[in-house]
Design a protein around this motif. Structure first.
Motif, PDB file in Angstrom:
ATOM      1  N   LYS A  53      -9.443-100.092  -4.801  1.00  0.00           N
ATOM      2  CA  LYS A  53      -9.796-100.247  -6.129  1.00  0.00           C
ATOM      3  C   LYS A  53     -10.174-101.626  -6.463  1.00  0.00           C
ATOM      4  O   LYS A  53     -10.845-101.539  -7.375  1.00  0.00           O
ATOM      5  CB  LYS A  53      -8.266-100.072  -6.935  1.00  0.00           C
ATOM      6  CG  LYS A  53      -7.919 -98.357  -6.726  1.00  0.00           C
ATOM      7  CD  LYS A  53      -6.647 -98.335  -7.572  1.00  0.00           C
ATOM      8  CE  LYS A  53      -6.250 -96.865  -7.660  1.00  0.00           C
ATOM      9  NZ  LYS A  53      -5.118 -96.769  -8.557  1.00  0.00           N
ATOM     10  N   LEU A  54      -9.646-102.556  -5.759  1.00  0.00           N
ATOM     11  CA  LEU A  54     -10.114-103.940  -5.952  1.00  0.00           C
ATOM     12  C   LEU A  54     -11.718-104.097  -5.615  1.00  0.00           C
ATOM     13  O   LEU A  54     -12.297-104.636  -6.196  1.00  0.00           O
ATOM     14  CB  LEU A  54      -9.362-104.934  -5.260  1.00  0.00           C
ATOM     15  CG  LEU A  54      -9.678-106.551  -5.087  1.00  0.00           C
ATOM     16  CD1 LEU A  54      -9.678-106.942  -6.500  1.00  0.00           C
ATOM     17  CD2 LEU A  54      -8.867-107.070  -4.118  1.00  0.00           C
ATOM     18  N   VAL A  55     -11.942-103.643  -4.270  1.00  0.00           N
ATOM     19  CA  VAL A  55     -13.481-103.564  -4.032  1.00  0.00           C
ATOM     20  C   VAL A  55     -14.254-102.787  -4.941  1.00  0.00           C
ATOM     21  O   VAL A  55     -15.321-103.286  -5.467  1.00  0.00           O
ATOM     22  CB  VAL A  55     -13.545-102.638  -2.410  1.00  0.00           C
ATOM     23  CG1 VAL A  55     -15.114-102.864  -2.390  1.00  0.00           C
ATOM     24  CG2 VAL A  55     -12.893-103.971  -1.436  1.00  0.00           C
ATOM     25  N   GLY A  56     -13.893-101.689  -5.699  1.00  0.00           N
ATOM     26  CA  GLY A  56     -14.453-101.033  -6.501  1.00  0.00           C
ATOM     27  C   GLY A  56     -14.704-101.510  -7.777  1.00  0.00           C
ATOM     28  O   GLY A  56     -15.788-101.606  -8.233  1.00  0.00           O
ATOM     29  N   PHE A  57     -13.864-102.284  -8.312  1.00  0.00           N
ATOM     30  CA  PHE A  57     -13.867-103.361  -9.288  1.00  0.00           C
ATOM     31  C   PHE A  57     -14.987-104.160  -9.210  1.00  0.00           C
ATOM     32  O   PHE A  57     -15.688-104.409 -10.121  1.00  0.00           O
ATOM     33  CB  PHE A  57     -12.493-103.654  -9.834  1.00  0.00           C
ATOM     34  CG  PHE A  57     -12.531-104.718 -10.969  1.00  0.00           C
ATOM     35  CD1 PHE A  57     -12.551-104.153 -12.052  1.00  0.00           C
ATOM     36  CD2 PHE A  57     -12.352-106.332 -10.807  1.00  0.00           C
ATOM     37  CE1 PHE A  57     -12.758-105.160 -13.181  1.00  0.00           C
ATOM     38  CE2 PHE A  57     -12.597-107.079 -11.599  1.00  0.00           C
ATOM     39  CZ  PHE A  57     -12.550-106.562 -13.057  1.00  0.00           C
ATOM     40  N   ILE A  58     -14.855-104.966  -8.140  1.00  0.00           N
ATOM     41  CA  ILE A  58     -15.918-105.952  -7.615  1.00  0.00           C
ATOM     42  C   ILE A  58     -17.277-105.401  -7.694  1.00  0.00           C
ATOM     43  O   ILE A  58     -18.117-105.893  -8.407  1.00  0.00           O
ATOM     44  CB  ILE A  58     -15.436-106.766  -6.529  1.00  0.00           C
ATOM     45  CG1 ILE A  58     -14.167-107.545  -6.776  1.00  0.00           C
ATOM     46  CG2 ILE A  58     -16.502-107.659  -6.185  1.00  0.00           C
ATOM     47  CD1 ILE A  58     -13.699-108.187  -5.438  1.00  0.00           C
ATOM     48  N   VAL A  59     -17.392-104.313  -6.944  1.00  0.00           N
ATOM     49  CA  VAL A  59     -18.721-103.754  -6.886  1.00  0.00           C
ATOM     50  C   VAL A  59     -19.229-103.546  -8.177  1.00  0.00           C
ATOM     51  O   VAL A  59     -20.391-103.429  -8.562  1.00  0.00           O
ATOM     52  CB  VAL A  59     -18.810-102.206  -6.014  1.00  0.00           C
ATOM     53  CG1 VAL A  59     -19.905-101.531  -5.870  1.00  0.00           C
ATOM     54  CG2 VAL A  59     -18.421-102.986  -4.379  1.00  0.00           C
ATOM     55  N   ASP A  60     -18.417-102.673  -9.027  1.00  0.00           N
ATOM     56  CA  ASP A  60     -18.939-102.179 -10.207  1.00  0.00           C
ATOM     57  C   ASP A  60     -19.390-103.590 -11.170  1.00  0.00           C
ATOM     58  O   ASP A  60     -20.380-103.419 -12.120  1.00  0.00           O
ATOM     59  CB  ASP A  60     -17.706-101.353 -11.050  1.00  0.00           C
ATOM     60  CG  ASP A  60     -17.412-100.137 -10.437  1.00  0.00           C
ATOM     61  OD1 ASP A  60     -18.680 -99.487  -9.845  1.00  0.00           O
ATOM     62  OD2 ASP A  60     -16.428 -99.686 -10.586  1.00  0.00           O
ATOM     63  N   VAL A  61     -18.582-104.567 -11.109  1.00  0.00           N
ATOM     64  CA  VAL A  61     -18.920-105.787 -11.922  1.00  0.00           C
ATOM     65  C   VAL A  61     -20.278-106.119 -11.526  1.00  0.00           C
ATOM     66  O   VAL A  61     -21.072-106.529 -12.292  1.00  0.00           O
ATOM     67  CB  VAL A  61     -17.767-106.997 -11.586  1.00  0.00           C
ATOM     68  CG1 VAL A  61     -18.255-108.192 -12.367  1.00  0.00           C
ATOM     69  CG2 VAL A  61     -16.446-106.449 -12.351  1.00  0.00           C
TER      70      VAL A  61
END
Length: 218
Positions: A53-61
């Motif tokens: 989820k953390l990686v997904g959040f950073i990628v989306d940003v």
């Protein structure tokens, strides 16, 4: 006549120097962003609690930020935290950050496109998750990703032109230097660099088509 004068050997050689910088930055950025994007995409696929989820959040940003803003941050922002980089390194860092995020989504989609039974079958035959991913799932996923990945790499080559804003001596910046000495060279210069970009990107596109045909025939 302006076109002939603009394409003198001195000017053409100067443009080739800029083209080399464009290709050099592109190749390094492609290699690094592919490796990092592969890792990030795999992490997102695993759905590991918190980490995914953390990686997904950073990628989306990152994916929703303008590349130009990231270039500005790496060149002007990093010195503010004590990290001094020149325009070449700043450009590579910015491109790798942005492209890694884009490629991670391509990788995640490619892995999801592989039938789940492939992973289950590999695990039932005694492979652990890493072995199953590396030997069974990922090779199939990469075949599905080839066209999209190479299209993204073509976009990366063109995106290097944005780094002219931080005085990276790439193709567009060299063209600007030439026509700043004679404004009559502006249109010829843009036509010449358009042709150069076309040749590089067209070769990449043809390579993508070749790979697609090669693997589809298997």
């Amino acid at each position: 006549m302006d076109f002939v004068n603009a394409l003198s050997w001195v000017n053409f050689r100067f443009l080739l120097q800029g083209l080399w910088v464009t290709i050099y930055v592109s190749l390094i950025s492609i290699a690094l962003s592919f490796l990092i994007g592969l890792l990030l995409g795999t992490i997102r696929y695993t759905k590991t609690p918190i980490i995914s989820k953390l990686v997904g959040f950073i990628v989306d940003v990152v994916r929703n930020l303008p590349l130009l803003l990231i270039i500005f941050f790496t060149y002007f922002g990093l010195p503010g935290i004590g990290v001094r980089v020149n325009s070449l390194v700043a450009s590579i860092i910015a491109l790798v950050i942005f492209e890694s995020a884009m490629i991670s989504e391509i990788v995640r989609s490619g892995i999801n496109a592989v039938d789940e039974g492939q992973m289950e079958g590999a695990r039932s035959n005694g492979m652990n998750f890493v072995q199953a991913m590396f030997y069974v799932v990922m090779p199939q996923a990469l075949l599905k990703m080839i066209p999209t990945l190479l299209s993204q790499f073509v976009s990366l080559v063109k995106d290097t032109s944005l780094a002219t804003i931080i005085i990276l001596p790439e193709l567009l910046y060299h063209a600007q230097i030439v026509y700043s000495q004679n404004t009559n060279y502006m249109i010829p210069m843009y036509l010449i660099i358009a042709a150069m970009y076309f040749v590089v990107c067209f070769c990449l596109s043809m390579f993508a088509s070749y790979l697609q045909r090669k693997f589809d025939s298997r």
